[in-house]
Design a protein around this motif. Structure first.
Motif, PDB file in Angstrom:
ATOM      1  N   ILE A  69       0.866  -1.184   0.000  1.00  0.00           N
ATOM      2  CA  ILE A  69       0.000   0.000   0.000  1.00  0.00           C
ATOM      3  C   ILE A  69       0.898   1.227   0.000  1.00  0.00           C
ATOM      4  O   ILE A  69       1.721   1.404   0.892  1.00  0.00           O
ATOM      5  N   ILE A  70       0.757   2.036  -1.032  1.00  0.00           N
ATOM      6  CA  ILE A  70       1.495   3.309  -1.064  1.00  0.00           C
ATOM      7  C   ILE A  70       0.496   4.429  -0.848  1.00  0.00           C
ATOM      8  O   ILE A  70      -0.502   4.535  -1.562  1.00  0.00           O
ATOM      9  N   GLY A  90       5.339   3.797   1.884  1.00  0.00           N
ATOM     10  CA  GLY A  90       5.019   2.432   1.507  1.00  0.00           C
ATOM     11  C   GLY A  90       4.740   1.569   2.726  1.00  0.00           C
ATOM     12  O   GLY A  90       5.510   1.576   3.686  1.00  0.00           O
ATOM     13  N   ILE A  91       3.635   0.841   2.691  1.00  0.00           N
ATOM     14  CA  ILE A  91       3.266  -0.092   3.771  1.00  0.00           C
ATOM     15  C   ILE A  91       3.156  -1.482   3.154  1.00  0.00           C
ATOM     16  O   ILE A  91       2.324  -1.710   2.272  1.00  0.00           O
ATOM     17  N   ILE A  92       4.001  -2.388   3.605  1.00  0.00           N
ATOM     18  CA  ILE A  92       4.018  -3.755   3.084  1.00  0.00           C
ATOM     19  C   ILE A  92       3.527  -4.700   4.174  1.00  0.00           C
ATOM     20  O   ILE A  92       4.036  -4.682   5.307  1.00  0.00           O
ATOM     21  N   GLU A  95       2.736 -12.092   5.925  1.00  0.00           N
ATOM     22  CA  GLU A  95       1.942 -13.003   6.760  1.00  0.00           C
ATOM     23  C   GLU A  95       2.119 -12.723   8.247  1.00  0.00           C
ATOM     24  O   GLU A  95       1.175 -12.880   9.028  1.00  0.00           O
ATOM     25  N   LYS A  96       3.298 -12.253   8.659  1.00  0.00           N
ATOM     26  CA  LYS A  96       3.561 -12.056  10.088  1.00  0.00           C
ATOM     27  C   LYS A  96       4.182 -10.699  10.412  1.00  0.00           C
ATOM     28  O   LYS A  96       4.480 -10.430  11.582  1.00  0.00           O
ATOM     29  N   HIS A  97       4.379  -9.853   9.412  1.00  0.00           N
ATOM     30  CA  HIS A  97       5.094  -8.607   9.674  1.00  0.00           C
ATOM     31  C   HIS A  97       4.450  -7.430   8.940  1.00  0.00           C
ATOM     32  O   HIS A  97       3.694  -7.616   7.977  1.00  0.00           O
ATOM     33  N   ILE A  98       4.805  -6.250   9.413  1.00  0.00           N
ATOM     34  CA  ILE A  98       4.430  -5.001   8.742  1.00  0.00           C
ATOM     35  C   ILE A  98       5.726  -4.246   8.467  1.00  0.00           C
ATOM     36  O   ILE A  98       6.586  -4.121   9.345  1.00  0.00           O
ATOM     37  N   ILE A  99       5.868  -3.743   7.268  1.00  0.00           N
ATOM     38  CA  ILE A  99       7.066  -2.985   6.886  1.00  0.00           C
ATOM     39  C   ILE A  99       6.626  -1.633   6.332  1.00  0.00           C
ATOM     40  O   ILE A  99       5.718  -1.561   5.497  1.00  0.00           O
ATOM     41  N   THR A 100       7.242  -0.573   6.812  1.00  0.00           N
ATOM     42  CA  THR A 100       6.988   0.759   6.260  1.00  0.00           C
ATOM     43  C   THR A 100       8.287   1.306   5.683  1.00  0.00           C
ATOM     44  O   THR A 100       9.357   1.134   6.262  1.00  0.00           O
ATOM     45  N   VAL A 101       8.164   1.972   4.537  1.00  0.00           N
ATOM     46  CA  VAL A 101       9.326   2.531   3.848  1.00  0.00           C
ATOM     47  C   VAL A 101       9.011   3.973   3.460  1.00  0.00           C
ATOM     48  O   VAL A 101       7.946   4.255   2.889  1.00  0.00           O
ATOM     49  N   CYS A 102       9.942   4.880   3.773  1.00  0.00           N
ATOM     50  CA  CYS A 102       9.720   6.287   3.438  1.00  0.00           C
ATOM     51  C   CYS A 102      11.064   6.959   3.154  1.00  0.00           C
ATOM     52  O   CYS A 102      12.098   6.592   3.731  1.00  0.00           O
ATOM     53  N   PHE A 128      -3.565  -2.027  12.666  1.00  0.00           N
ATOM     54  CA  PHE A 128      -2.409  -1.126  12.756  1.00  0.00           C
ATOM     55  C   PHE A 128      -2.314  -0.244  11.511  1.00  0.00           C
ATOM     56  O   PHE A 128      -2.089   0.963  11.595  1.00  0.00           O
ATOM     57  N   ILE A 129      -2.506  -0.862  10.342  1.00  0.00           N
ATOM     58  CA  ILE A 129      -2.450  -0.110   9.089  1.00  0.00           C
ATOM     59  C   ILE A 129      -3.565   0.934   9.032  1.00  0.00           C
ATOM     60  O   ILE A 129      -3.348   2.087   8.623  1.00  0.00           O
ATOM     61  N   LEU A 130      -4.760   0.550   9.451  1.00  0.00           N
ATOM     62  CA  LEU A 130      -5.890   1.487   9.409  1.00  0.00           C
ATOM     63  C   LEU A 130      -5.668   2.672  10.342  1.00  0.00           C
ATOM     64  O   LEU A 130      -6.022   3.808  10.014  1.00  0.00           O
ATOM     65  N   TYR A 131      -5.076   2.415  11.509  1.00  0.00           N
ATOM     66  CA  TYR A 131      -4.755   3.514  12.411  1.00  0.00           C
ATOM     67  C   TYR A 131      -3.712   4.443  11.790  1.00  0.00           C
ATOM     68  O   TYR A 131      -3.770   5.663  11.967  1.00  0.00           O
ATOM     69  N   MET A 132      -2.781   3.856  11.060  1.00  0.00           N
ATOM     70  CA  MET A 132      -1.776   4.684  10.383  1.00  0.00           C
ATOM     71  C   MET A 132      -2.428   5.531   9.295  1.00  0.00           C
ATOM     72  O   MET A 132      -2.103   6.724   9.137  1.00  0.00           O
ATOM     73  N   LEU A 133      -3.351   4.944   8.548  1.00  0.00           N
ATOM     74  CA  LEU A 133      -4.068   5.706   7.519  1.00  0.00           C
ATOM     75  C   LEU A 133      -4.914   6.808   8.147  1.00  0.00           C
ATOM     76  O   LEU A 133      -5.034   7.913   7.588  1.00  0.00           O
ATOM     77  N   LEU A 134      -5.482   6.532   9.315  1.00  0.00           N
ATOM     78  CA  LEU A 134      -6.274   7.544  10.006  1.00  0.00           C
ATOM     79  C   LEU A 134      -5.395   8.702  10.455  1.00  0.00           C
ATOM     80  O   LEU A 134      -5.789   9.876  10.339  1.00  0.00           O
ATOM     81  N   GLN A 135      -4.192   8.399  10.951  1.00  0.00           N
ATOM     82  CA  GLN A 135      -3.274   9.456  11.366  1.00  0.00           C
ATOM     83  C   GLN A 135      -2.834  10.297  10.180  1.00  0.00           C
ATOM     84  O   GLN A 135      -2.660  11.516  10.301  1.00  0.00           O
TER      85      GLN A 135
END
Length: 308
Positions: A69-70, A90-92, A95-102, A128-135
């Motif tokens: 998700i970019i 970037g949010i990747i 299966e078990k992890h979340i990765i953010t790239v900026c 977690f991703i939805l909270y990040m999108l909300l922020q």
């Protein structure tokens, strides 16, 4: 820079090594850091490098059980003036992890790192991703309110201004709003794709949270459109005000020049090396009185015509 975080006992904790259920953040990463994460988690290198392109637009993609998700996030730069822009985040999701790239440090990511966002747990990846999108949506609204305050402050000074500096600052604000509006619309499209639930599995509570994010984004789009229209229209008005202020100054300076020219003409005649022909040339105070009287008459005429 590579940092690893995980929610432990409802607190965001920094780790030294990658674990299941953790969040890996990459801010302006080096090639070694990208290769380390790619090899450790078997992540597509193209996903990791996608957000490192400043021209990358908001989108969502999935491949081999990994979702990219970019999203465009707001950024502020302070130099001679405050300028707002957007950068891709970037949010990747694996299966078990979340990765953010900026590409740059983001205050949004830092809030998560400092544990300032409540109920954001790395083990609950979708939430977690939805909270990040909300922020992200809330930060857009915050910066839009700041732009409005800057505009109102500049508006009070523009009416008395004869410089172009204020107009240039307004132009920077208008450009910032164009960036915001374009990014917000792209984000809205990406969020609507997520809302369909075909790429990321959403539970009922996730739907409610994502709808809140969409509401915030649409409100930000509306605010950006309104502020952009206001600034665009007022820039023309302020340009006319500045031009009019300059015209007033030139009018006053021209009137002063006319007033100063009258005595010069009179004293010029009586200062010529001529012994006869000028009236009452034997009295030195006659030119002075004549100059004062003429100067007063010219001043009254200019005043009646609103030229002084």
């Amino acid at each position: 820079m590579l940092s690893i975080h995980k929610t432990i006992d409802k607190k965001m904790t920094r780790l030294d090594a990658i674990q299941d259920g953790c969040w890996i953040n990459l801010t302006y990463p080096t090639e070694d850091e990208l290769n380390t994460v790619s090899e450790a988690l078997n992540v597509d290198p193209g996903f990791l490098r996608a957000a490192l392109d400043e021209e990358e637009t908001s989108r969502i993609d999935t491949e081999d059980g990994q979702t990219l998700i970019i999203i465009d996030v707001p950024a502020v730069e302070k130099d001679d003036a405050v300028v707002y822009s957007t950068i891709p985040l970037g949010i990747i999701v694996t299966e078990k992890h979340i990765i953010t790239v900026c590409l740059k440090e983001s205050s949004i990511v830092k809030d998560f790192q400092d544990g300032l966002v409540k109920n954001a747990e790395t083990q609950k990846r979708t939430r977690f991703i939805l909270y990040m999108l909300l922020q992200v949506a809330k930060r857009f609204l915050q910066y839009l309110k700041q732009i409005d305050k800057i505009y109102n402050y500049m508006e009070r000074h523009l009416y008395k201004s004869q410089r172009n500096k204020e107009l240039i600052q307004l132009l920077d604000l208008e450009k910032s709003l164009v960036y915001f509006n374009t990014s917000l619309k792209a984000n809205e499209v990406t969020l609507e794709k997520i809302l369909r639930g075909r790429i990321i599995t959403l539970y009922e509570e996730d739907h409610d949270l994502l709808e809140d994010v969409l509401i915030e984004v649409r409100q930000a789009i509306e605010m950006a459109n309104i502020y952009s229209s206001i600034i665009s229209g007022m820039m023309d008005a302020f340009a006319s005000v500045i031009s009019n202020n300059l015209n007033v100054i030139m009018k006053v300076l021209t009137s002063i020049t006319v007033l100063l020219t009258v005595p010069n003409i009179i004293f010029g005649f009586y200062g010529m090396n001529i012994t006869a022909g000028l009236p009452l040339d034997q009295f030195w105070w006659i030119p002075l009185i004549l100059a004062v009287v003429t100067l007063s008459v010219v001043a009254i005429i200019l005043k009646r015509h609103d030229l002084f």
